[in-house]
Design a protein around this motif. Structure first.
Motif, PDB file in Angstrom:
ATOM      1  N   PRO A 377       0.151  -6.278   2.199  1.00 31.79           N
ATOM      2  CA  PRO A 377      -0.133  -5.281   3.238  1.00 31.79           C
ATOM      3  C   PRO A 377       0.611  -5.568   4.543  1.00 31.79           C
ATOM      4  CG  PRO A 377      -2.190  -6.275   2.424  1.00 31.79           C
ATOM      5  CD  PRO A 377      -1.075  -6.879   1.641  1.00 31.79           C
ATOM      6  N   VAL A 378       0.797  -6.834   4.885  1.00 36.14           N
ATOM      7  CA  VAL A 378       1.546  -7.148   6.111  1.00 36.14           C
ATOM      8  C   VAL A 378       2.951  -6.564   6.002  1.00 36.14           C
ATOM      9  CG1 VAL A 378       2.619  -9.013   7.449  1.00 36.14           C
ATOM     10  CG2 VAL A 378       0.232  -9.209   6.708  1.00 36.14           C
ATOM     11  N   MET A 379       3.543  -6.724   4.823  1.00 34.19           N
ATOM     12  CA  MET A 379       4.895  -6.222   4.629  1.00 34.19           C
ATOM     13  C   MET A 379       4.927  -4.697   4.707  1.00 34.19           C
ATOM     14  SD  MET A 379       7.587  -7.700   4.676  1.00 34.19           S
ATOM     15  CE  MET A 379       7.768  -9.406   4.280  1.00 34.19           C
ATOM     16  N   ARG A 380       3.893  -4.046   4.166  1.00 33.72           N
ATOM     17  CA  ARG A 380       3.876  -2.580   4.244  1.00 33.72           C
ATOM     18  C   ARG A 380       3.771  -2.126   5.702  1.00 33.72           C
ATOM     19  NH1 ARG A 380       0.709  -3.183  -0.550  1.00 33.72           N
ATOM     20  NH2 ARG A 380       2.099  -2.780  -2.322  1.00 33.72           N
ATOM     21  N   TYR A 381       2.965  -2.864   6.484  1.00 33.42           N
ATOM     22  CA  TYR A 381       2.871  -2.503   7.909  1.00 33.42           C
ATOM     23  C   TYR A 381       4.163  -2.824   8.650  1.00 33.42           C
ATOM     24  CZ  TYR A 381      -1.932  -0.920   8.017  1.00 33.42           C
ATOM     25  OH  TYR A 381      -3.062  -0.169   7.832  1.00 33.42           O
TER      26      TYR A 381
ATOM     27  N   GLU B  11       6.039 -16.984  -3.983  1.00 34.11           N
ATOM     28  CA  GLU B  11       4.684 -17.040  -3.443  1.00 34.11           C
ATOM     29  C   GLU B  11       4.218 -15.683  -2.924  1.00 34.11           C
ATOM     30  OE1 GLU B  11       5.317 -18.296   1.031  1.00 34.11           O
ATOM     31  OE2 GLU B  11       4.620 -19.905  -0.301  1.00 34.11           O
ATOM     32  N   SER B  12       4.776 -14.643  -3.489  1.00 37.11           N
ATOM     33  CA  SER B  12       4.253 -13.282  -3.281  1.00 37.11           C
ATOM     34  C   SER B  12       4.241 -12.826  -1.833  1.00 37.11           C
ATOM     35  CB  SER B  12       2.824 -13.166  -3.849  1.00 37.11           C
ATOM     36  OG  SER B  12       2.840 -13.436  -5.217  1.00 37.11           O
ATOM     37  N   ASN B  13       5.180 -13.295  -1.023  1.00 34.99           N
ATOM     38  CA  ASN B  13       5.145 -12.853   0.373  1.00 34.99           C
ATOM     39  C   ASN B  13       5.754 -11.460   0.562  1.00 34.99           C
ATOM     40  OD1 ASN B  13       7.900 -13.425   0.285  1.00 34.99           O
ATOM     41  ND2 ASN B  13       7.482 -15.542   0.853  1.00 34.99           N
ATOM     42  N   ALA B  14       6.297 -10.882  -0.480  1.00 35.84           N
ATOM     43  CA  ALA B  14       6.679  -9.466  -0.502  1.00 35.84           C
ATOM     44  C   ALA B  14       7.922  -9.131   0.325  1.00 35.84           C
ATOM     45  CB  ALA B  14       5.508  -8.569  -0.087  1.00 35.84           C
ATOM     46  N   VAL B  15       8.683 -10.120   0.708  1.00 32.85           N
ATOM     47  CA  VAL B  15       9.930  -9.847   1.431  1.00 32.85           C
ATOM     48  C   VAL B  15      10.843  -8.973   0.573  1.00 32.85           C
ATOM     49  CG1 VAL B  15      12.014 -10.883   2.397  1.00 32.85           C
ATOM     50  CG2 VAL B  15       9.805 -11.997   2.728  1.00 32.85           C
ATOM     51  N   CYS B  16      10.932  -9.296  -0.712  1.00 29.35           N
ATOM     52  CA  CYS B  16      11.817  -8.548  -1.608  1.00 29.35           C
ATOM     53  C   CYS B  16      11.363  -7.094  -1.740  1.00 29.35           C
ATOM     54  CB  CYS B  16      11.892  -9.223  -2.969  1.00 29.35           C
ATOM     55  SG  CYS B  16      10.276  -9.594  -3.664  1.00 29.35           S
ATOM     56  N   MET B  17      10.061  -6.870  -1.739  1.00 26.83           N
ATOM     57  CA  MET B  17       9.528  -5.507  -1.832  1.00 26.83           C
ATOM     58  C   MET B  17       9.945  -4.681  -0.615  1.00 26.83           C
ATOM     59  SD  MET B  17       5.526  -4.341  -2.005  1.00 26.83           S
ATOM     60  CE  MET B  17       5.094  -4.709  -0.298  1.00 26.83           C
ATOM     61  N   GLU B  22      12.395  -0.374  -4.960  1.00 32.32           N
ATOM     62  CA  GLU B  22      12.665   0.199  -6.280  1.00 32.32           C
ATOM     63  C   GLU B  22      12.555  -0.871  -7.360  1.00 32.32           C
ATOM     64  OE1 GLU B  22      14.721  -0.016  -3.736  1.00 32.32           O
ATOM     65  OE2 GLU B  22      15.496   1.964  -3.145  1.00 32.32           O
ATOM     66  N   VAL B  23      12.707  -2.121  -6.971  1.00 35.98           N
ATOM     67  CA  VAL B  23      12.815  -3.205  -7.950  1.00 35.98           C
ATOM     68  C   VAL B  23      11.602  -4.141  -7.910  1.00 35.98           C
ATOM     69  CG1 VAL B  23      14.242  -5.176  -8.672  1.00 35.98           C
ATOM     70  CG2 VAL B  23      15.340  -3.130  -7.725  1.00 35.98           C
ATOM     71  N   PHE B  24      11.078  -4.379  -6.703  1.00 33.94           N
ATOM     72  CA  PHE B  24      10.027  -5.390  -6.550  1.00 33.94           C
ATOM     73  C   PHE B  24       8.762  -4.765  -5.978  1.00 33.94           C
ATOM     74  CE2 PHE B  24      14.154  -7.474  -5.677  1.00 33.94           C
ATOM     75  CZ  PHE B  24      14.149  -8.461  -6.644  1.00 33.94           C
ATOM     76  N   GLU B  25       7.616  -5.201  -6.502  1.00 30.53           N
ATOM     77  CA  GLU B  25       6.360  -4.746  -5.921  1.00 30.53           C
ATOM     78  C   GLU B  25       5.332  -5.872  -5.974  1.00 30.53           C
ATOM     79  OE1 GLU B  25       4.671  -1.142  -7.576  1.00 30.53           O
ATOM     80  OE2 GLU B  25       2.770  -1.495  -6.544  1.00 30.53           O
ATOM     81  N   VAL B  26       4.754  -6.191  -4.828  1.00 28.30           N
ATOM     82  CA  VAL B  26       3.629  -7.122  -4.814  1.00 28.30           C
ATOM     83  C   VAL B  26       2.368  -6.260  -4.743  1.00 28.30           C
ATOM     84  CG1 VAL B  26       2.461  -8.992  -3.594  1.00 28.30           C
ATOM     85  CG2 VAL B  26       4.964  -8.956  -3.733  1.00 28.30           C
ATOM     86  N   ARG B  27       1.522  -6.366  -5.779  1.00 30.58           N
ATOM     87  CA  ARG B  27       0.342  -5.489  -5.855  1.00 30.58           C
ATOM     88  C   ARG B  27      -0.851  -6.152  -5.193  1.00 30.58           C
ATOM     89  NH1 ARG B  27       1.565  -3.473 -11.842  1.00 30.58           N
ATOM     90  NH2 ARG B  27       3.541  -2.467 -11.313  1.00 30.58           N
ATOM     91  N   ASP B  28      -1.952  -5.412  -5.227  1.00 30.19           N
ATOM     92  CA  ASP B  28      -3.140  -5.897  -4.540  1.00 30.19           C
ATOM     93  C   ASP B  28      -3.710  -7.179  -5.136  1.00 30.19           C
ATOM     94  OD1 ASP B  28      -3.671  -4.659  -2.209  1.00 30.19           O
ATOM     95  OD2 ASP B  28      -5.682  -3.982  -2.823  1.00 30.19           O
ATOM     96  N   ASP B  30      -1.997  -9.625  -5.521  1.00 29.73           N
ATOM     97  CA  ASP B  30      -1.132 -10.642  -4.930  1.00 29.73           C
ATOM     98  C   ASP B  30      -0.103 -11.222  -5.888  1.00 29.73           C
ATOM     99  OD1 ASP B  30      -2.033 -10.378  -2.407  1.00 29.73           O
ATOM    100  OD2 ASP B  30      -3.249 -12.200  -2.376  1.00 29.73           O
ATOM    101  N   PHE B  31       0.193 -10.499  -6.976  1.00 27.99           N
ATOM    102  CA  PHE B  31       1.274 -10.954  -7.846  1.00 27.99           C
ATOM    103  C   PHE B  31       2.486 -10.059  -7.685  1.00 27.99           C
ATOM    104  CE2 PHE B  31      -2.242 -13.037 -10.120  1.00 27.99           C
ATOM    105  CZ  PHE B  31      -1.722 -14.322 -10.165  1.00 27.99           C
ATOM    106  N   LEU B  32       3.658 -10.658  -7.867  1.00 26.42           N
ATOM    107  CA  LEU B  32       4.895  -9.885  -7.808  1.00 26.42           C
ATOM    108  C   LEU B  32       5.184  -9.283  -9.174  1.00 26.42           C
ATOM    109  CD1 LEU B  32       7.666  -9.041  -6.598  1.00 26.42           C
ATOM    110  CD2 LEU B  32       8.530 -11.266  -7.328  1.00 26.42           C
ATOM    111  N   TYR B  33       5.478  -7.993  -9.202  1.00 26.15           N
ATOM    112  CA  TYR B  33       5.884  -7.314 -10.429  1.00 26.15           C
ATOM    113  C   TYR B  33       7.336  -6.855 -10.273  1.00 26.15           C
ATOM    114  CZ  TYR B  33       0.968  -7.347 -11.578  1.00 26.15           C
ATOM    115  OH  TYR B  33      -0.309  -7.761 -11.853  1.00 26.15           O
ATOM    116  N   ILE B  34       8.123  -7.102 -11.299  1.00 22.64           N
ATOM    117  CA  ILE B  34       9.497  -6.584 -11.287  1.00 22.64           C
ATOM    118  C   ILE B  34       9.449  -5.219 -11.962  1.00 22.64           C
ATOM    119  CG2 ILE B  34      11.882  -6.994 -11.988  1.00 22.64           C
ATOM    120  CD1 ILE B  34      11.248  -9.967 -12.078  1.00 22.64           C
ATOM    121  N   LEU B  35       9.744  -4.180 -11.195  1.00 21.45           N
ATOM    122  CA  LEU B  35       9.605  -2.815 -11.705  1.00 21.45           C
ATOM    123  C   LEU B  35      10.787  -2.447 -12.596  1.00 21.45           C
ATOM    124  CD1 LEU B  35       8.459  -1.104  -8.386  1.00 21.45           C
ATOM    125  CD2 LEU B  35       7.024  -2.047 -10.218  1.00 21.45           C
TER     126      LEU B  35
END
Ligand SMILES: Cc1cc2nc3c(=O)[nH]c(=O)nc-3n(C[C@H](O)[C@H](O)[C@H](O)COP(=O)(O)OP(=O)(O)OC[C@H]3O[C@@H](n4cnc5c(N)ncnc54)[C@H](O)[C@@H]3O)c2cc1C
Ligand code: SF4
Lengths: 402, 64
Positions: A377-381, B11-17, B22-28, B30-35
């Motif tokens: 969520p931090v990244m989305r914000y 560590e799922s910090n979602a920088v790539c997302m 289009e390619v990366f998603e960290v879901r609720d 807290d795991f990274l999924y490669i789309l």
């Protein structure tokens, strides 16, 4: 432009060199660094390397492009820049030689601050470089009875956590009433203090350090109220100062960093990036200097493009800064630029469970999103702050989604 | 281009997302999924930027 010199062989310097090549610069490209090492990554120095779980070699940053391509750089390592002559367009090095340039990237980062009386006595450390980290690690491996960390900012707090992970007794001294209070506000800062206490750290806030005592080695830290704390090892974590000493007298504007325009240009043909650069970020209407890993990469590349734009106008550099910190089993991430006086509200989770998302607002806008173990969520914000998310809209939307 | 993530490092910090949603998603959870582990070539600049900006250096590109 035929030759470009990059001063500072670390994250911002390396990423600007890479971007220069990617953007097609084919001239001579020299990277000057005063450390003896090729670029390496600093965040593990307070975490895995200090903990002893990572070999120092794992911090090496691939000194090529992302695809492993050779960037054709000339490295001048163990070479300290000591002066800049803007008229002659030369950088003077400590060994008496100098390098001519058409374009210059300043990426000298920042240096750890010492406290008065802390330098020169064994057992007292700062933590900025790999060599600092290995010296501290050696002292920790000797099994000190107590480690005193001065300053509960991010680096100090991470060092305290890592020392607890090694089973060492730790005292964490902070001059403010609440750690990180100025950046994150008192409520969130209090969560931090409580977390460290729960992990067995002796956290003392509102205390000033008056001096250090002992013989050749430190034995005690003297506090402002006259009391003392025994210490076999002391780590000073009171912040950093931008490394601009070598630019004194160059004619560049220096004010807590190299002052640039909104495009990262400090003077014609001279750009700055990373921890050393201060620039007006149009997105926040604020002059800032950002000490974050992600910014060093992003700004390094932006500054490279600006340099190649030459007499063109360039484009403003307007990121939403992003930062992370790991302590114990908690991961903090922060997007934006919260400051003193901002409104703060927890919008997911709770401070008590130490898993939450908080928003910071100022003048009707969301200016920060902070998560403890809530990275996505931090990244989305982050993206939405870039889009100018209004405070009221953010809150209304959260009320509407169950 | 094939996306490879070292999930021991991630560590799922979602920088790539943030860079390549289009390619990366960290879901609720807290795991990274490669789309899309074989994204089209026009996404290459974004994927390379994600490789560069991943704080754990957990992403790489395989050319198979
Ligand atoms: C222990 C530690 C942990 C960190 N953890 C995190 C984290 O978890 N998350 C996060 O977002 N950020 C973290 N950071 C911050 C991040 O590492 C910095 O923002 C980043 O390193 C900045 O890169 P830079 O290239 O601008 O500067 P630096 O990395 O400081 O590099 C500057 C280089 O220039 C060299 N230099 C200086 N003066 C001269 C000169 N006159 N001549 C030649 N060379 C010179 C320096 O020796 C250095 O090698 C951490 C930093 C430290 C020290
Ligand atoms: S940027 Fe790296 S660490 Fe972060 S979620 Fe993506 S792969 Fe994982």
């Amino acid at each position: 432009m035929r030759s470009i010199v990059v001063v500072g062989a670390s994250l911002a310097g390396l990423r600007s060199a890479e971007a220069l090549r990617h953007e097609g610069f084919a001239g001579a490209l020299t990277v000057v660094g005063d450390e003896p090492h090729l670029p390496y990554d600093r965040p593990p120095l307070s975490k895995q390397v200090l903990a002893g779980t990572w070999d120092p070699g794992r911090t090496a940053l691939a000194a090529g492009g992302v695809g492993g391509e050779d960037l054709d750089l000339e490295w001048r390592l163990g070479a300290r820049a000591v002066g800049l002559d803007m008229a002659a367009r030369r950088v003077a090095l400590e060994d008496g030689s100098s390098l001519a340039f058409d374009g210059l990237v300043i990426a000298t980062g920042a240096e750890a601050r010492w406290l008065a009386g802390s330098e020169g006595r064994a057992g007292i450390h700062v933590l900025r470089t790999l060599d600092d980290c290995l010296a501290l690690r050696t002292d920790l491996e000797a099994g000190p009875r107590r480690v005193v960390v001065v300053g509960a900012g991010f680096i100090g707090a991470e060092v305290a956590a890592t020392c607890r992970g090694r089973g060492l007794d730790v005292t964490l001294l902070e001059v403010l009433p609440v750690p990180l209070g100025r950046v994150l506000g008192e409520e969130v800062g209090s969560v931090y203090a409580a977390m460290h206490r729960d992990h067995g750290v002796d956290v003392r806030t509102g205390v000033a350090v008056a001096g250090f005592e002992g013989g050749d080695r430190v034995e005690r830290v003297r506090l402002g109220d006259g009391s003392e704390v025994e210490a076999d090892v002391v780590v000073i974590g009171v912040g950093v100062a931008p490394a601009t000493g070598w630019l004194a007298g160059s004619g560049l504007t220096l004010d807590d960093g190299v002052v640039c325009d909104a495009t990262c240009l400090a003077a014609p043909g001279v750009v700055a990036a990373g921890d050393v650069a201060r620039w007006p970020n149009p997105r926040f209407g604020q002059v800032m200097r950002v000490e974050h890993w992600d910014n060093a990469i992003d700004q390094g590349a932006h500054a490279a493009r600006r340099l190649l734009d030459g007499d063109g106008p360039g484009t403003p550099y307007q990121p939403v800064p992003w930062f992370w910190s790991d302590q114990y089993d908690r991961k903090l991430s922060l997007a934006g630029r919260p400051g003193p006086g901002d409104t703060m509200t927890v919008v997911q989770g709770s401070l008590a469970e130490r898993r939450f998302l908080a928003l910071y607002g100022r003048a009707g806008r969301v200016v920060g999103a902070l998560g403890m173990n809530r990275p996505a969520p931090v990244m989305r914000y982050r993206a939405r702050i870039a889009g100018g998310l209004a405070w009221d809209d953010a809150l209304r939307e959260l009320e509407e989604t169950p | 281009m094939r996306i490879v993530v070292d999930f021991d490092l991630c560590e799922s910090n979602a920088v790539c997302m943030d860079i390549a949603p289009e390619v990366f998603e960290v879901r609720d959870d807290d795991f990274l999924y490669i789309l899309d582990d074989r994204p089209p070539d026009e996404l290459r600049p974004k994927v390379e930027e994600a490789v560069r900006r991943c704080p754990k250096q957990a992403i790489s590109i395989a050319e198979d």
